[in-house]
Motif scaffolding. Structure first.
Motif, PDB file in Angstrom:
ATOM      1  N   GLY A  21       0.818  -1.214   0.000  1.00 36.01           N
ATOM      2  CA  GLY A  21       0.000   0.000   0.000  1.00 36.01           C
ATOM      3  C   GLY A  21       0.847   1.258   0.000  1.00 36.01           C
ATOM      4  O   GLY A  21       0.555   2.214  -0.718  1.00 36.01           O
ATOM      5  N   ALA A  22       1.907   1.266   0.797  1.00 31.54           N
ATOM      6  CA  ALA A  22       2.794   2.427   0.842  1.00 31.54           C
ATOM      7  C   ALA A  22       3.428   2.672  -0.521  1.00 31.54           C
ATOM      8  O   ALA A  22       3.547   3.815  -0.967  1.00 31.54           O
ATOM      9  N   LYS A  23       3.821   1.599  -1.183  1.00 34.89           N
ATOM     10  CA  LYS A  23       4.442   1.743  -2.509  1.00 34.89           C
ATOM     11  C   LYS A  23       3.431   2.210  -3.544  1.00 34.89           C
ATOM     12  O   LYS A  23       3.768   3.015  -4.421  1.00 34.89           O
ATOM     13  N   VAL A  24       2.199   1.730  -3.457  1.00 42.01           N
ATOM     14  CA  VAL A  24       1.153   2.173  -4.386  1.00 42.01           C
ATOM     15  C   VAL A  24       0.895   3.665  -4.203  1.00 42.01           C
ATOM     16  O   VAL A  24       0.819   4.422  -5.179  1.00 42.01           O
ATOM     17  N   VAL A  25       0.775   4.104  -2.943  1.00 37.61           N
ATOM     18  CA  VAL A  25       0.532   5.522  -2.674  1.00 37.61           C
ATOM     19  C   VAL A  25       1.737   6.357  -3.099  1.00 37.61           C
ATOM     20  O   VAL A  25       1.581   7.416  -3.717  1.00 37.61           O
ATOM     21  N   ALA A  26       2.940   5.900  -2.801  1.00 38.71           N
ATOM     22  CA  ALA A  26       4.144   6.642  -3.191  1.00 38.71           C
ATOM     23  C   ALA A  26       4.201   6.817  -4.709  1.00 38.71           C
ATOM     24  O   ALA A  26       4.494   7.913  -5.200  1.00 38.71           O
ATOM     25  N   ARG A  27       3.904   5.767  -5.437  1.00 36.19           N
ATOM     26  CA  ARG A  27       3.932   5.860  -6.904  1.00 36.19           C
ATOM     27  C   ARG A  27       2.843   6.802  -7.405  1.00 36.19           C
ATOM     28  O   ARG A  27       3.085   7.613  -8.310  1.00 36.19           O
ATOM     29  N   ALA A  28       1.654   6.717  -6.836  1.00 34.18           N
ATOM     30  CA  ALA A  28       0.564   7.596  -7.263  1.00 34.18           C
ATOM     31  C   ALA A  28       0.907   9.060  -6.998  1.00 34.18           C
ATOM     32  O   ALA A  28       0.649   9.927  -7.841  1.00 34.18           O
ATOM     33  N   LEU A  29       1.505   9.334  -5.843  1.00 37.71           N
ATOM     34  CA  LEU A  29       1.912  10.706  -5.530  1.00 37.71           C
ATOM     35  C   LEU A  29       2.988  11.185  -6.502  1.00 37.71           C
ATOM     36  O   LEU A  29       2.944  12.316  -6.986  1.00 37.71           O
ATOM     37  N   ARG A  30       3.934  10.318  -6.795  1.00 38.01           N
ATOM     38  CA  ARG A  30       4.987  10.669  -7.759  1.00 38.01           C
ATOM     39  C   ARG A  30       4.379  10.948  -9.133  1.00 38.01           C
ATOM     40  O   ARG A  30       4.711  11.929  -9.794  1.00 38.01           O
ATOM     41  N   ASP A  31       3.478  10.070  -9.557  1.00 36.74           N
ATOM     42  CA  ASP A  31       2.844  10.235 -10.867  1.00 36.74           C
ATOM     43  C   ASP A  31       1.990  11.500 -10.937  1.00 36.74           C
ATOM     44  O   ASP A  31       1.756  12.036 -12.015  1.00 36.74           O
ATOM     45  N   ALA A  32       1.538  11.980  -9.761  1.00 40.74           N
ATOM     46  CA  ALA A  32       0.739  13.209  -9.709  1.00 40.74           C
ATOM     47  C   ALA A  32       1.625  14.463  -9.707  1.00 40.74           C
ATOM     48  O   ALA A  32       1.120  15.575  -9.664  1.00 40.74           O
ATOM     49  N   GLY A  33       2.943  14.257  -9.734  1.00 40.66           N
ATOM     50  CA  GLY A  33       3.846  15.398  -9.843  1.00 40.66           C
ATOM     51  C   GLY A  33       4.570  15.781  -8.575  1.00 40.66           C
ATOM     52  O   GLY A  33       5.323  16.753  -8.560  1.00 40.66           O
ATOM     53  N   PHE A  34       4.367  15.042  -7.506  1.00 42.03           N
ATOM     54  CA  PHE A  34       5.069  15.329  -6.265  1.00 42.03           C
ATOM     55  C   PHE A  34       6.424  14.629  -6.265  1.00 42.03           C
ATOM     56  O   PHE A  34       6.616  13.620  -6.941  1.00 42.03           O
ATOM     57  N   GLU A  35       7.347  15.154  -5.489  1.00 42.33           N
ATOM     58  CA  GLU A  35       8.623  14.480  -5.281  1.00 42.33           C
ATOM     59  C   GLU A  35       8.456  13.600  -4.044  1.00 42.33           C
ATOM     60  O   GLU A  35       8.065  14.086  -2.980  1.00 42.33           O
ATOM     61  N   VAL A  36       8.722  12.309  -4.184  1.00 39.09           N
ATOM     62  CA  VAL A  36       8.452  11.356  -3.116  1.00 39.09           C
ATOM     63  C   VAL A  36       9.740  10.672  -2.675  1.00 39.09           C
ATOM     64  O   VAL A  36      10.526  10.211  -3.495  1.00 39.09           O
ATOM     65  N   ILE A  37       9.912  10.601  -1.365  1.00 37.82           N
ATOM     66  CA  ILE A  37      11.032   9.883  -0.759  1.00 37.82           C
ATOM     67  C   ILE A  37      10.418   8.749   0.045  1.00 37.82           C
ATOM     68  O   ILE A  37       9.580   8.992   0.926  1.00 37.82           O
ATOM     69  N   TYR A  38      10.797   7.504  -0.238  1.00 40.25           N
ATOM     70  CA  TYR A  38      10.279   6.352   0.488  1.00 40.25           C
ATOM     71  C   TYR A  38      11.374   5.811   1.399  1.00 40.25           C
ATOM     72  O   TYR A  38      12.461   5.477   0.926  1.00 40.25           O
ATOM     73  N   THR A  39      11.085   5.710   2.681  1.00 40.83           N
ATOM     74  CA  THR A  39      12.108   5.309   3.642  1.00 40.83           C
ATOM     75  C   THR A  39      12.280   3.800   3.773  1.00 40.83           C
ATOM     76  O   THR A  39      13.273   3.357   4.338  1.00 40.83           O
ATOM     77  N   GLY A  40      11.329   3.035   3.301  1.00 39.58           N
ATOM     78  CA  GLY A  40      11.423   1.583   3.443  1.00 39.58           C
ATOM     79  C   GLY A  40      10.803   1.102   4.738  1.00 39.58           C
ATOM     80  O   GLY A  40      10.236   1.860   5.522  1.00 39.58           O
ATOM     81  N   LEU A  41      10.939  -0.185   4.969  1.00 42.83           N
ATOM     82  CA  LEU A  41      10.317  -0.854   6.107  1.00 42.83           C
ATOM     83  C   LEU A  41      11.067  -0.636   7.413  1.00 42.83           C
ATOM     84  O   LEU A  41      12.256  -0.306   7.418  1.00 42.83           O
ATOM     85  N   HIS A  42      10.348  -0.889   8.503  1.00 41.89           N
ATOM     86  CA  HIS A  42      10.911  -0.999   9.857  1.00 41.89           C
ATOM     87  C   HIS A  42      11.636   0.257  10.332  1.00 41.89           C
ATOM     88  O   HIS A  42      12.723   0.181  10.902  1.00 41.89           O
ATOM     89  N   GLN A  43      11.017   1.401  10.146  1.00 41.47           N
ATOM     90  CA  GLN A  43      11.617   2.664  10.566  1.00 41.47           C
ATOM     91  C   GLN A  43      11.082   3.078  11.937  1.00 41.47           C
ATOM     92  O   GLN A  43       9.904   2.919  12.226  1.00 41.47           O
ATOM     93  N   THR A  44      11.946   3.612  12.764  1.00 41.99           N
ATOM     94  CA  THR A  44      11.501   4.181  14.030  1.00 41.99           C
ATOM     95  C   THR A  44      10.948   5.578  13.769  1.00 41.99           C
ATOM     96  O   THR A  44      11.282   6.208  12.754  1.00 41.99           O
ATOM     97  N   PRO A  45      10.117   6.085  14.673  1.00 47.34           N
ATOM     98  CA  PRO A  45       9.673   7.473  14.518  1.00 47.34           C
ATOM     99  C   PRO A  45      10.847   8.439  14.397  1.00 47.34           C
ATOM    100  O   PRO A  45      10.811   9.381  13.600  1.00 47.34           O
ATOM    101  N   GLU A  46      11.906   8.195  15.169  1.00 51.37           N
ATOM    102  CA  GLU A  46      13.074   9.068  15.121  1.00 51.37           C
ATOM    103  C   GLU A  46      13.761   9.022  13.753  1.00 51.37           C
ATOM    104  O   GLU A  46      14.208  10.060  13.240  1.00 51.37           O
TER     105      GLU A  46
END
Length: 133
Positions: A21-46
């Motif tokens: 789901g995160a990848k689908v949303v990231a791609r859709a946002l990118r395709d809509a013209g936004f610059e998207v940075i995806y951090t990947g799995l298992h990230q802490t809030p920090e």
């Protein structure tokens, strides 16, 4: 009007290992013209906040399916405040019960998208509610 694209960090907090789901949303946002940075799995809030600050993003989109949303998502908001970066808006999506949404919004999450939300609706919300810093 600025030529800079709106920058969005998409993150997966916690031990949740499902990122389709995160990848689908990231791609859709990118395709809509936004610059998207995806951090990947298992990230802490920090880690998510550090990446958001380093990348100078306008907002953070969090995907969570693990059930830890009431702990992890407010923590991201708290760490942003601690780092004087609470001008970075947060939105999220995932398996989140309707009863938990008011508490998340009170904790600083601007919008919560539940299963079945279209990527078009997410894009529309971002365009209408997120401004460049």
């Amino acid at each position: 009007m600025s030529s800079r694209k709106l920058r969005i960090l998409v993150g997966k907090p916690g031990l949740d290992g499902h990122d389709r789901g995160a990848k689908v949303v990231a791609r859709a946002l990118r395709d809509a013209g936004f610059e998207v940075i995806y951090t990947g799995l298992h990230q802490t809030p920090e880690q998510i906040v550090a990446a958001a600050i380093q990348e100078d993003v306008d907002c953070i989109g969090l995907s969570i399916l693990s059930g830890a949303h009431n702990t992890l998502l407010p923590r991201v908001s708290t760490v942003l405040k601690e780092k004087n970066a609470d001008d970075i808006a947060i939105f999220c999506g995932g398996v989140i019960p309707e009863d938990d949404i008011p508490g998340l919004k009170a904790a600083g999450i601007k919008e919560v998208f539940t299963p079945g939300t279209s990527t078009e609706d997410i894009i529309k919300w971002v365009k209408e509610n997120i401004a460049e810093k």
